[in-house]
Enzyme design. Sequence first.
Site, PDB file in Angstrom:
ATOM      1  N   HIS A   1       0.888  -1.310  -0.049  1.00  0.00           N
ATOM      2  CA  HIS A   1      -0.170  -0.109  -0.005  1.00  0.00           C
ATOM      3  C   HIS A   1       0.959   1.168  -0.125  1.00  0.00           C
ATOM      4  O   HIS A   1       1.996   1.469   0.598  1.00  0.00           O
ATOM      5  CB  HIS A   1      -0.852   0.028   1.392  1.00  0.00           C
ATOM      6  CG  HIS A   1      -2.003   0.946   1.175  1.00  0.00           C
ATOM      7  ND1 HIS A   1      -2.088   2.243   1.306  1.00  0.00           N
ATOM      8  CD2 HIS A   1      -3.358   0.938   0.536  1.00  0.00           C
ATOM      9  CE1 HIS A   1      -3.008   2.881   1.196  1.00  0.00           C
ATOM     10  NE2 HIS A   1      -3.901   1.917   0.654  1.00  0.00           N
TER      11      HIS A   1
ATOM     12  N   ASP B   1      -7.998  -5.119  -0.172  1.00  0.00           N
ATOM     13  CA  ASP B   1      -8.613  -6.048  -1.361  1.00  0.00           C
ATOM     14  C   ASP B   1      -8.324  -7.488  -0.973  1.00  0.00           C
ATOM     15  O   ASP B   1      -8.607  -8.265  -2.006  1.00  0.00           O
ATOM     16  CB  ASP B   1      -7.820  -5.657  -2.739  1.00  0.00           C
ATOM     17  CG  ASP B   1      -8.285  -4.269  -3.103  1.00  0.00           C
ATOM     18  OD1 ASP B   1      -7.293  -3.421  -3.250  1.00  0.00           O
ATOM     19  OD2 ASP B   1      -9.488  -3.954  -3.214  1.00  0.00           O
TER      20      ASP B   1
HETATM   21  C1  SDX Z   1      -6.106  -0.055  -3.255  1.00  0.00           C
HETATM   22  O1  SDX Z   1      -3.982   4.507  -2.138  1.00  0.00           O
HETATM   23  C2  SDX Z   1      -5.212   3.708  -1.668  1.00  0.00           C
HETATM   24  O2  SDX Z   1      -5.620   4.456  -0.473  1.00  0.00           O
HETATM   25  C3  SDX Z   1      -5.883   2.713  -2.324  1.00  0.00           C
HETATM   26  C4  SDX Z   1      -6.691   1.873  -1.816  1.00  0.00           C
HETATM   27  C5  SDX Z   1      -8.154   2.769  -1.398  1.00  0.00           C
HETATM   28  O3  SDX Z   1      -8.756   2.399  -0.407  1.00  0.00           O
HETATM   29  O4  SDX Z   1      -8.305   3.631  -2.192  1.00  0.00           O
HETATM   30  O5  SDX Z   1      -6.456   1.475  -0.571  1.00  0.00           O
HETATM   31  C6  SDX Z   1      -7.145   0.526  -2.434  1.00  0.00           C
HETATM   32  O6  SDX Z   1      -5.878   0.605  -4.139  1.00  0.00           O
HETATM   33  C7  SDX Z   1      -5.235  -0.758  -2.336  1.00  0.00           C
HETATM   34  C8  SDX Z   1      -4.102  -1.167  -3.286  1.00  0.00           C
HETATM   35  C9  SDX Z   1      -4.624  -2.328  -4.343  1.00  0.00           C
HETATM   36  N1  SDX Z   1      -3.422  -3.000  -4.975  1.00  0.00           N
HETATM   37  C10 SDX Z   1      -2.711  -3.938  -5.066  1.00  0.00           C
HETATM   38  O7  SDX Z   1      -2.938  -4.812  -4.055  1.00  0.00           O
HETATM   39  C11 SDX Z   1      -1.772  -4.243  -6.060  1.00  0.00           C
HETATM   40  C12 SDX Z   1      -0.722  -4.624  -5.675  1.00  0.00           C
HETATM   41  N2  SDX Z   1       0.153  -3.789  -5.006  1.00  0.00           N
HETATM   42  C13 SDX Z   1       1.151  -2.986  -5.540  1.00  0.00           C
HETATM   43  O8  SDX Z   1       0.755  -2.927  -6.905  1.00  0.00           O
HETATM   44  C14 SDX Z   1       1.643  -1.947  -4.666  1.00  0.00           C
HETATM   45  O9  SDX Z   1       1.857  -2.147  -3.341  1.00  0.00           O
HETATM   46  C15 SDX Z   1       0.857  -0.505  -4.620  1.00  0.00           C
HETATM   47  C16 SDX Z   1       0.440  -0.229  -5.929  1.00  0.00           C
HETATM   48  C17 SDX Z   1      -0.575  -0.894  -3.828  1.00  0.00           C
HETATM   49  C18 SDX Z   1       1.534   0.556  -4.151  1.00  0.00           C
HETATM   50  O10 SDX Z   1       2.820   0.886  -4.724  1.00  0.00           O
HETATM   51  P1  SDX Z   1       3.710   2.048  -4.286  1.00  0.00           P
HETATM   52  O11 SDX Z   1       3.452   2.752  -3.200  1.00  0.00           O
HETATM   53  O12 SDX Z   1       4.053   2.808  -5.582  1.00  0.00           O
HETATM   54  O13 SDX Z   1       4.922   1.099  -4.045  1.00  0.00           O
HETATM   55  P2  SDX Z   1       6.212   0.591  -5.114  1.00  0.00           P
HETATM   56  O14 SDX Z   1       5.445  -0.018  -6.346  1.00  0.00           O
HETATM   57  O15 SDX Z   1       6.982   1.712  -5.004  1.00  0.00           O
HETATM   58  O16 SDX Z   1       6.604  -0.607  -4.103  1.00  0.00           O
HETATM   59  C19 SDX Z   1       7.784  -0.306  -3.511  1.00  0.00           C
HETATM   60  C20 SDX Z   1       8.604  -1.925  -3.505  1.00  0.00           C
HETATM   61  C21 SDX Z   1       8.914  -2.236  -4.820  1.00  0.00           C
HETATM   62  O17 SDX Z   1      10.173  -3.065  -4.830  1.00  0.00           O
HETATM   63  P3  SDX Z   1      11.587  -2.133  -4.962  1.00  0.00           P
HETATM   64  O18 SDX Z   1      11.538  -1.448  -6.297  1.00  0.00           O
HETATM   65  O19 SDX Z   1      11.844  -1.501  -3.774  1.00  0.00           O
HETATM   66  O20 SDX Z   1      12.663  -3.521  -4.845  1.00  0.00           O
HETATM   67  O21 SDX Z   1       7.627  -2.848  -2.868  1.00  0.00           O
HETATM   68  C22 SDX Z   1       7.587  -3.688  -4.176  1.00  0.00           C
HETATM   69  C23 SDX Z   1       7.763  -2.891  -5.417  1.00  0.00           C
HETATM   70  O22 SDX Z   1       8.185  -3.697  -6.433  1.00  0.00           O
HETATM   71  N3  SDX Z   1       6.215  -4.270  -4.029  1.00  0.00           N
HETATM   72  C24 SDX Z   1       5.624  -5.332  -4.394  1.00  0.00           C
HETATM   73  C25 SDX Z   1       4.350  -5.102  -4.094  1.00  0.00           C
HETATM   74  N4  SDX Z   1       4.091  -4.156  -3.735  1.00  0.00           N
HETATM   75  C26 SDX Z   1       4.898  -3.345  -3.904  1.00  0.00           C
HETATM   76  N5  SDX Z   1       6.144  -6.585  -4.642  1.00  0.00           N
HETATM   77  C27 SDX Z   1       5.304  -7.478  -4.919  1.00  0.00           C
HETATM   78  N6  SDX Z   1       4.085  -7.547  -4.522  1.00  0.00           N
HETATM   79  C28 SDX Z   1       3.268  -6.604  -4.292  1.00  0.00           C
HETATM   80  N7  SDX Z   1       1.982  -6.624  -4.297  1.00  0.00           N
END
Ligand code: SDX
Length: 433
Positions: free
Chosen positions: A310, A368
């Site tokens: 998140h 989710d």
């Molecule tokens: C919602 O914003 C909100 O409030 C949203 C929400 C709402 O109520 O409106 O809460 C609802 O959208 C919840 C999120 C639902 N999405 C998912 O579950 C999709 C999976 N999650 C990821 O795509 C990610 O965690 C996000 C999009 C939710 C957040 O992404 P960020 O904050 O941009 O974090 P990032 O992509 O910069 O990740 C940081 C690191 C990265 O690795 P490094 O480059 O540091 O090595 O964490 C890794 C990412 O690759 N990472 C994950 C991951 N989420 C982040 N690796 C594997 N699986 C994951 N799910």
Amino acid sequence: MSDSHSGDSAVLTIEGKSYSLPIVRGTEGDRAIDISKLLQQTGCTTVDLGYKNTASCTSKITFLDGNKGILSYRGYGIEELADKCLFVEVAYLLVHGHLPTASEYQRYRDLLNRYSLIHEDMIHFFDRFPPGAPPMAILSVMVNSLCSYYPEMNDDPTAPLDLTAARLISKIRTIAAFSYKKSIGKPLIYPRPDLSYCANFLNMMFDSPVEPYTIRPEAVAALNKLLILHADHEQNCSTSTVRLVGSAGVNLYASIAAGINALWGPLHGGANEAVITMLEAIQQDGGDFQKYINKAKDKSDPFKLSGFGHRVYKTFDPRGKIIKNACDELLASLNSSSDPLLEIALRLEEVALKDQYFIERNLFPNVDFYSGIIYRALGIPTNMFTVMFALGRLPGWIAQWKEQQEDPGSKIGRPRQVYIGEPSRPFVPMSER
Ligand code: SDX
């Protein structure tokens, strides 16, 4: 940026010259550096990919603390609201700023009931979508089309907002249920004046002239809880979209339609469908969840663990915790034998949370991760899970749009950029290229 909590300031030094920038303090102690005069003072803008460090507004609606796992709507903790309220009460709270009295609640219920139908002409729109049309595409088209039936909204975007808001909160439920019935070729079930918001939705979804649907109180309670947990979440992607579109003077329904499209994304609200698809894939793979954890950690693989991580929560998502805790209880009360996907989800979470990759990146289950388990138990098809997210989020979107419209300091949203393209160069006629 208008605020009542200004305090000390930050000093920025650029090429030997110092600038003082006021620090704004929020009600719960959150702090922000006010850069609204930065460009004028320094000639510099800021760059912040994905707005990870940027507050786009001040707001009185929702508070999140990502380190403590706190979420509150208008000052009320999410745990209490989810446990003690009905969704319509919380919708009223978000839009109007206070919990309704009994008479306000009854008046609101009557208003929602009065406007629960859609124009009969709109029902023909469903016939024009090809089979298998994505429900979120249908939802955004239908919501956008609603403003054609209320031209006064286009003349004055803030035309009686309370009525406009209640109308949409009620009709979106009917649109969702009708689109489902149309998608399976079953007769439409119309809203009933004697049913509550959630009971009406379930009845419109699952009742049939030849096989009456039994409205289970446990199912109604589960849906109320889920919609409350999704009702608002400060400046997430879809809410920021609603605000940005609204800032151009666009009416509420068109702004909400834009928010629906943003929510559709698998990184955002679309994740609840993606979680079930992922859990089903793991099930088909003989429950080999380690394979998917390894894929999620593999930088050469774009796969992410859906329902994990998140932008704000770096300890736990309080909503995910509530839903996870409710899963067992709800499945039992709905007489659904425990869902094998729930077992897989629980094991997946247990193993992921012990893995350094997830620990170092503060990746926890979000709202989710478990919500789909409950939607399945209610009989809602997977391709409608994100529609359910939109039904829940609608009052939050409306409240945020209204807050922006009513803010005298609000301006059209127009971020800047850092240009990294070609330097100025002479034009070359085609004959010489
Ligand atoms: C919602 O914003 C909100 O409030 C949203 C929400 C709402 O109520 O409106 O809460 C609802 O959208 C919840 C999120 C639902 N999405 C998912 O579950 C999709 C999976 N999650 C990821 O795509 C990610 O965690 C996000 C999009 C939710 C957040 O992404 P960020 O904050 O941009 O974090 P990032 O992509 O910069 O990740 C940081 C690191 C990265 O690795 P490094 O480059 O540091 O090595 O964490 C890794 C990412 O690759 N990472 C994950 C991951 N989420 C982040 N690796 C594997 N699986 C994951 N799910």
